[in-house]
Design a protein around this motif. Structure first.
Motif, PDB file in Angstrom:
ATOM      1  N   CYS A 138       3.895   2.983  -2.274  1.00  0.00           N
ATOM      2  CA  CYS A 138       2.916   3.821  -2.960  1.00  0.00           C
ATOM      3  C   CYS A 138       3.638   4.906  -3.760  1.00  0.00           C
ATOM      4  CB  CYS A 138       1.971   4.471  -1.953  1.00  0.00           C
ATOM      5  SG  CYS A 138       0.678   5.422  -2.762  1.00  0.00           S
ATOM      6  N   ASN A 140       1.844   7.532  -5.134  1.00  0.00           N
ATOM      7  CA  ASN A 140       0.872   8.591  -5.410  1.00  0.00           C
ATOM      8  C   ASN A 140       1.175   9.945  -4.802  1.00  0.00           C
ATOM      9  OD1 ASN A 140      -1.033   7.398  -7.167  1.00  0.00           O
ATOM     10  ND2 ASN A 140      -1.509   6.021  -5.482  1.00  0.00           N
ATOM     11  N   PHE A 141       1.836   9.974  -3.705  1.00  0.00           N
ATOM     12  CA  PHE A 141       2.146  11.239  -3.045  1.00  0.00           C
ATOM     13  C   PHE A 141       0.935  12.150  -2.918  1.00  0.00           C
ATOM     14  CE2 PHE A 141       6.301   9.676  -4.238  1.00  0.00           C
ATOM     15  CZ  PHE A 141       7.051   9.961  -3.110  1.00  0.00           C
ATOM     16  N   CYS A 142      -0.151  11.639  -2.381  1.00  0.00           N
ATOM     17  CA  CYS A 142      -1.251  12.512  -1.980  1.00  0.00           C
ATOM     18  C   CYS A 142      -0.619  13.498  -0.997  1.00  0.00           C
ATOM     19  CB  CYS A 142      -2.363  11.705  -1.321  1.00  0.00           C
ATOM     20  SG  CYS A 142      -3.042  10.449  -2.425  1.00  0.00           S
ATOM     21  N   TYR A 144      -1.219  15.006   1.664  1.00  0.00           N
ATOM     22  CA  TYR A 144      -1.317  14.900   3.123  1.00  0.00           C
ATOM     23  C   TYR A 144      -0.618  13.667   3.671  1.00  0.00           C
ATOM     24  CZ  TYR A 144      -4.917  11.848   1.286  1.00  0.00           C
ATOM     25  OH  TYR A 144      -5.558  10.886   0.555  1.00  0.00           O
ATOM     26  N   CYS A 145      -0.178  12.749   2.798  1.00  0.00           N
ATOM     27  CA  CYS A 145       0.086  11.381   3.240  1.00  0.00           C
ATOM     28  C   CYS A 145       1.569  11.051   3.408  1.00  0.00           C
ATOM     29  CB  CYS A 145      -0.546  10.413   2.247  1.00  0.00           C
ATOM     30  SG  CYS A 145      -0.434   8.704   2.800  1.00  0.00           S
ATOM     31  N   VAL A 147       2.717   7.900   3.785  1.00  0.00           N
ATOM     32  CA  VAL A 147       3.023   6.518   3.372  1.00  0.00           C
ATOM     33  C   VAL A 147       4.117   6.407   2.296  1.00  0.00           C
ATOM     34  CG1 VAL A 147       2.018   4.457   2.256  1.00  0.00           C
ATOM     35  CG2 VAL A 147       0.850   5.541   4.164  1.00  0.00           C
ATOM     36  N   PRO A 148       4.084   7.210   1.227  1.00  0.00           N
ATOM     37  CA  PRO A 148       5.123   7.051   0.206  1.00  0.00           C
ATOM     38  C   PRO A 148       6.539   7.298   0.763  1.00  0.00           C
ATOM     39  CG  PRO A 148       3.303   8.353  -0.640  1.00  0.00           C
ATOM     40  CD  PRO A 148       3.072   8.207   0.833  1.00  0.00           C
ATOM     41  N   GLN A 182      -1.442  -0.511  -0.969  1.00  0.00           N
ATOM     42  CA  GLN A 182      -1.915   0.869  -0.795  1.00  0.00           C
ATOM     43  C   GLN A 182      -2.778   1.275  -1.974  1.00  0.00           C
ATOM     44  OE1 GLN A 182      -1.409   2.273   1.961  1.00  0.00           O
ATOM     45  NE2 GLN A 182       0.303   1.097   2.761  1.00  0.00           N
ATOM     46  N   HIS A 215      -7.729   2.837  -5.529  1.00  0.00           N
ATOM     47  CA  HIS A 215      -7.626   4.276  -5.789  1.00  0.00           C
ATOM     48  C   HIS A 215      -8.614   4.630  -6.899  1.00  0.00           C
ATOM     49  CE1 HIS A 215      -6.208   8.232  -6.732  1.00  0.00           C
ATOM     50  NE2 HIS A 215      -5.279   8.169  -5.795  1.00  0.00           N
ATOM     51  N   ARG A 254      -5.023  14.166  -5.625  1.00  0.00           N
ATOM     52  CA  ARG A 254      -5.664  12.854  -5.734  1.00  0.00           C
ATOM     53  C   ARG A 254      -5.801  12.385  -7.181  1.00  0.00           C
ATOM     54  NH1 ARG A 254      -6.046   8.996  -2.212  1.00  0.00           N
ATOM     55  NH2 ARG A 254      -8.173   8.430  -2.723  1.00  0.00           N
TER      56      ARG A 254
HETATM   57 FE1  SF4 Z   1      -0.730   6.445  -1.327  1.00  0.00          FE
HETATM   58 FE2  SF4 Z   1      -3.146   6.156  -0.173  1.00  0.00          FE
HETATM   59 FE3  SF4 Z   1      -1.289   7.750   0.957  1.00  0.00          FE
HETATM   60 FE4  SF4 Z   1      -2.469   8.514  -1.337  1.00  0.00          FE
HETATM   61  S1  SF4 Z   1      -3.506   8.207   0.668  1.00  0.00           S
HETATM   62  S2  SF4 Z   1      -0.248   8.600  -0.880  1.00  0.00           S
HETATM   63  S3  SF4 Z   1      -2.771   6.540  -2.384  1.00  0.00           S
HETATM   64  S4  SF4 Z   1      -1.132   5.527   0.680  1.00  0.00           S
END
Ligand code: SF4
Ligand code: 5AD
Length: 418
Positions: A138, A140-142, A144-145, A147-148, A182, A215, A254
């Motif tokens: 991913c 996006n680097f939201c 809070y997240c 995952v990236p 993602q 997204h 976002r």
């Molecule tokens: Fe990526 Fe989804 Fe996490 Fe945003 S919420 S950084 S789109 S995985």
């Protein structure tokens, strides 16, 4: 995503001659495929890891592996702190599992720049519907997240590889695929996501196509048209809103406002009138005021989602939001979450009630675990439906009249138009 990664691990192990045990105590290899999206998932893993310690005393040949996002983040530290662990590998290194098992101990957490070309045959338990990865990582680097940081940058599998995998699934009798990424709307290989969907829609035998996650920022008009025009794409979209406050959405990075989101939902509903929309909501993001929270409640009332997943904000070390001031207390987070779920419960039930008396196309997924004479399946809008029926119907598309709506499922009756 993790469930499907586990299917890939099972596929590798099967090729190596491993078989699954019925009891943990009988295993020679135990893999924890961990998740670090929220703290709760991490805690569950830690208590399980402690519990399993004793098994090594009973069976000195037992090997323990930690995989997934916690493995990626903590790396070698897991070996240091937990002497019972032998292997650590992250989500980008699943393909190394078989070579890893020949080593005494090993840590594999490096980036895999070729992940989109690293095809791994998955061992699936189901034989009606299948998960299929179309992209990894991913960008996006939201705020809070995590995952990236754990799954790395976005990489899309070539459409030919995806086509081949799904074609094979169809030959093996699978009827439904869920495309996984993602952020599937930014799929970008030899074609874009709409192009990929057109290609998959042409595969004979596959009756239904689903995809997660979309997204909102990248949901294009072209994709909305695809959902409308391609007959196999199911009328359901999971479109995480996260908050109804544009101020909070900005802090979350976002890339859309609440108004932008409403506009996309408007287009979706206009183009595909029966579409079901589900979402994710985070309660108690740093600095969220009562007013921000009430904007989220307003959004739920206005949009009327078919279902939501809601979570208390959980600070993930290493993310921007974890460093933000004005954290919300656990008590307020809980109250807000409770209120969100309460409002949504009424909406979900009301929306399900609207379906009473209607006819729905259902793909039968299996027989009921609790009642032998009953079968279970889903509508195109992804609602679970239970009805009386024969096991021979599993894997078939049938027409069902909705008799009774409950909050989390529907009860129906087979009609003779099957
Ligand atoms: Fe990526 Fe989804 Fe996490 Fe945003 S919420 S950084 S789109 S995985
Ligand atoms: N705290 C709470 N919820 C989170 N999610 C992701 N990261 C966090 C976090 N740190 C939620 C988002 C996302 C879903 C998969 O998990 O709502 O859409």
């Amino acid at each position: 995503m993790n469930v499907h990664d586990s299917e890939k691990m099972a596929g590798i192990l099967k090729a190596e001659g491993y078989t699954e045990t019925a009891y943990t105590e009988e295993a020679d290899l135990i893999i924890f495929n961990t998740c670090s999206i929220r703290q709760k998932a991490e805690q569950k893993f830690r208590s399980e890891l402690g519990r399993i310690k004793l098994l090594k005393i009973k069976n000195p040949l037992l090997k323990i592996a930690v995989a997934g996002c916690i493995a990626q983040q903590k790396g070698r530290d897991i070996l240091k702190r937990n002497p019972q662990v032998d292997y650590v590998f992250g989500p980008q290194n699943v393909h190394k599992l078989s070579s890893m098992l020949t080593a005494d101990t090993m840590v594999c957490i490096e980036d895999n720049p070729e992940i989109q070309h690293t095809d791994i045959p998955a061992e699936r338990k189901d034989n009606v519907k299948a998960w299929v990865s179309i992209m990894y990582g991913c960008n996006n680097f939201c705020s809070y997240c995590i995952v990236p940081y754990t799954r790395g940058r976005e990489k899309s599998r070539p459409s030919e590889n995806i086509y081949k995998e799904i074609h094979e699934l169809s030959e093996n009798g699978f009827k439904e695929v869920t495309l996984l990424g993602q952020n599937v709307n930014s799929y970008d290989s030899d074609t874009n996501f709409a192009g990929l969907l057109r290609k998959i829609n042409a595969i004979t035998g596959i009756e239904r196509i689903r995809f997660v996650t979309s997204h909102p920022r990248d949901l294009s008009d072209e994709l909305i048209l695809c959902i409308k025009e391609l007959p196999k794409i199911c009328g359901h979209i999971h479109l995480p809103l996260q908050s109804g406050s544009s101020r909070i959405l900005k802090l979350m990075n976002r890339g859309y406002t609440y108004e932008d989101y409403l506009e996309k939902v408007g287009k979706l509903k206009e183009c595909v009138p029966d579409i079901a929309i589900t979402t994710d909501i985070i309660a108690g993001f740093p600095s969220e005021t009562d007013n921000d929270h009430s904007l989220t409640i307003e959004a739920l009332k206005r949009i009327e989602f078919d279902g939501i997943f809601a979570f208390k904000f959980s600070p993930r070390p290493g993310t921007k939001a974890a460093e933000m001031d004005d954290k919300i207390s656990e008590k307020i987070k809980s109250l807000r979450l409770y209120e969100i779920l309460g409002y949504q419960d009424d909406i979900t039930l009301r929306k399900n009630k609207e379906l009473e008396g209607s006819l729905q196309e259902v793909l039968v997924e299996g027989v009921s675990k609790t009642n032998n004479g009953k079968i279970t399946g889903r509508t195109r809008t992804n609602k679970i439906i239970n009805l009386e029926g024969d096991a021979a119907l599993v894997g078939r598309l049938i027409n069902v009249e909705i008799r009774k709506a409950l909050r989390h499922s529907l009860e129906g009756r087979l009609t003779n138009q099957a």
